[in-house]
Design a protein around this motif. Sequence first.
Motif, mmCIF file in Angstrom:
data_model
loop_
_atom_site.group_PDB
_atom_site.id
_atom_site.type_symbol
_atom_site.label_atom_id
_atom_site.label_comp_id
_atom_site.label_asym_id
_atom_site.label_seq_id
_atom_site.Cartn_x
_atom_site.Cartn_y
_atom_site.Cartn_z
ATOM 1 N N ARG A 32 3.489 2.028 1.952
ATOM 2 C CA ARG A 32 3.895 2.528 3.258
ATOM 3 C C ARG A 32 5.035 1.682 3.815
ATOM 4 O O ARG A 32 5.098 0.469 3.599
ATOM 5 N N ASP A 90 -1.044 6.556 11.404
ATOM 6 C CA ASP A 90 -2.067 7.361 10.725
ATOM 7 C C ASP A 90 -2.708 6.586 9.587
ATOM 8 O O ASP A 90 -3.077 7.150 8.561
ATOM 9 N N TYR A 91 -2.891 5.283 9.802
ATOM 10 C CA TYR A 91 -3.547 4.445 8.801
ATOM 11 C C TYR A 91 -4.197 3.254 9.499
ATOM 12 O O TYR A 91 -3.943 2.976 10.676
ATOM 13 N N PHE A 103 -7.412 -0.296 2.547
ATOM 14 C CA PHE A 103 -6.444 0.543 3.242
ATOM 15 C C PHE A 103 -7.023 1.941 3.430
ATOM 16 O O PHE A 103 -7.532 2.549 2.483
ATOM 17 N N CYS A 104 -6.977 2.454 4.653
ATOM 18 C CA CYS A 104 -7.493 3.785 4.968
ATOM 19 C C CYS A 104 -6.362 4.643 5.521
ATOM 20 O O CYS A 104 -5.540 4.164 6.301
ATOM 21 N N TRP A 105 -6.352 5.890 5.132
ATOM 22 C CA TRP A 105 -5.378 6.808 5.695
ATOM 23 C C TRP A 105 -6.110 7.916 6.435
ATOM 24 O O TRP A 105 -7.311 8.129 6.251
ATOM 25 N N HIS A 110 0.825 -1.206 0.000
ATOM 26 C CA HIS A 110 0.000 0.000 0.000
ATOM 27 C C HIS A 110 0.862 1.260 0.000
ATOM 28 O O HIS A 110 0.376 2.354 0.310
#
Length: 370
Positions: free
Chosen positions: A74, A127-128, A166-168, A72
């Motif tokens: 990161r 932060d995810y 995946f969320c940020w 993703h």
Amino acid sequence: MSTLLDPGRGVIRGEHYLPCRPDEVGWGWLPTAASTPALTVRSGDSVTLDTLSHEGILADQGRDPRAFLAAHGRDDVLRDAIELAESDVVNTDADGPHVVTGPVAVAGARPGDVLRVDIRALDRRVDYGFISNRHGFGALPGEYPLRAAHPWKPDLHPDSGTVSHFCWVEEDGDGGGATGRFRIDELRSASFRLAPFLGLMGVAGPDDAPAHSVPPGPHGGNIDIKHLVVGSSLYLPIRSEGALFFAGDPHFAQGNGEVALTALEASLRATLTLTVVPAQESAGLFGALTTPFGETPEHWIPTGMAASLDEAMRVAVREAIRFLAERFEIPRQSALAYLSAAGDFEVSQVVDGVVGVHCLIPKRDWRTWA
């Protein structure tokens, strides 16, 4: 990239601190009355606990958080996530997914008393996070997850039956809070307000029987009540010496029902105050409390849990009636009438085997009865 709250790094707000160590956490199982405390505190002490999300470290995601996050884009992975994934701690399909921090023994806590858990702070460690629909579970088992390819959800293990979004996190420029966001397609994304809480808080049972981390119950556990944010409290009937409190399943946000199976799962550093409420005092506040009970500045929150949603609703109604009747000494028929007019019954979750319903009782309606 985010500033990670790795173990021991950054703000630690409590008088005591308990990180996630692979040789101390329970992965998929809850503490029992026979468990050795990871920490012992006095009643009224504040404790900062690192809680670790299971998303990104489970076997169906490869049990390699660095590779999972790299897919993703990161590379900011918590050190305790890497250490647990690389450890020899067993976590199979027979185990629960949750990483459980604790237990914390509270000196003087005895069966019959109540443990008050005040949520003082919930600091984001990353932060995810991820929202996952896996293995045909959730509110629509057999219909979801869909196996159609999706360009914005890298799937390292296509045969696992898991779809993870995946969320940020984005901070609002006006200081109004933070937002979670995930990609829908090349041009669009979905967003929602964050409201962090711990999905799993509880106390050990009265014996040494193994306790799976998924189903909630009288001990609390995986109750997934989204209203237990900073400023709220959870009351847990103590069932063993020392209470043996534990926490886990951190969320950045959740809708009532948690219908996909998970909500926005993401690691939090929680600061809590643990206070023993003696049996006689708790009886005056809650009556004969036998199940978890929540409180916010605006509401009391009795709970009901059962194998079916219908029965969980009935249990929640009975518990709400019991609370009003015993706290305010009113007829139970009158309590039922009030609840029908003013009590909001909500579905906590329908995805944990034992489903949950909670009731929001407005305190403002009872101020003159105090």
